[in-house]
Design an enzyme around this catalytic site. Sequence first.
Site, PDB file in Angstrom:
ATOM      1  N   LYS A   1       0.865  -1.175   0.000  1.00 55.99           N
ATOM      2  CA  LYS A   1       0.000   0.000   0.000  1.00 55.99           C
ATOM      3  C   LYS A   1       0.905   1.230   0.000  1.00 55.99           C
ATOM      4  CE  LYS A   1      -3.740   2.306   2.500  1.00 55.99           C
ATOM      5  NZ  LYS A   1      -4.657   2.225   3.668  1.00 55.99           N
TER       6      LYS A   1
ATOM      7  N   LYS B   1      -1.947  -1.551  -3.885  1.00 59.18           N
ATOM      8  CA  LYS B   1      -2.810  -0.373  -3.869  1.00 59.18           C
ATOM      9  C   LYS B   1      -1.957   0.880  -3.976  1.00 59.18           C
ATOM     10  CE  LYS B   1      -6.218   2.000  -0.944  1.00 59.18           C
ATOM     11  NZ  LYS B   1      -6.898   2.007   0.365  1.00 59.18           N
TER      12      LYS B   1
END
Length: 316
Positions: free
Chosen positions: A189, A242
């Site tokens: 992320k 992400k």
Amino acid sequence: MRRLRRTGTLRGLVRETELSPSHLIQPMFVTAGEGLSEEIPSMPGISRYSITNLVEEAGEIAAAGIGAILLFGIPGAKDEVGSGAYDEEGIVQMAVRALKEAHPDLTVITDVCLCEYTSHGHCGIPDANGKIQNDLSVELLAKTAISHAEAGADAVAPSDMMDGRIGSIRYQLDEEGHPGVPVIAYSAKYASAFYGPFREAAESTPLGGDRRGYQMDPANAAEAVREAELDLDEGADMLMVKPATPYLDVVRRVKDATAAPLAAYHVSGEYSMLKAAAANGWIDERQAVVETLTSIRRAGADAIVTYYAKEAAAWL
């Protein structure tokens, strides 16, 4: 090479990448209150729902052919330690119970983080100097995951990027009688500029500092592979990258290195840019979205978390 491109049927016979509604996961926002359906200004077509309205919308999503949702909660009150995240009667816990009662076949994945529930907006608990305390944060994250599983969540998805949280969550799920609940790890992320609309939707913008001390540097790719491998070692059942489209190289590297089930999160900023361009007539929305989602699948993602899931299911 053009011979097999001549007709739609021929192109379909040799198409290498499949994209169908079964590959898509719809993120949803549940908020405290009653009878609420509040559109998010920076995310046209996406709303925050109170529980009854959430259940109704989830039924439409399931009817569209989407088999899974990713649930985020916006509590009525926040505090320094994010206690609403692990409250048995918290907004997500109540929503999960209502969703599973109304739609037992819909897979409900819960986001496990503290940022929506803390008054300071960080994903972990800061000390007196503002430094995020890793181990204390992990303890509360595991407590949150357990509360979601006990409410009936089908899977938990830790998005905080604290070190060691996958191992702690996996261990405690097993110890508390939830060995069948998978952990979907936000392994890579990034500290991205593409999260702005989400932070408006979830009311989770940090009041001080930023998240670069725990989310990944956008310049790094090999580090993402290390993160993914560590999460697998700790018991992750599925990995996630992400954002998605700015990091397709990372999706491919993680998939090639691990061969593990992999999701990619087509985040709010990616969604809103496509919506804005389409609203201005600059792109064909349907074609651009399907092309974008196909590229994420082509890069190696088995599943795509996208705010376009419901719309894209109809197009597909």
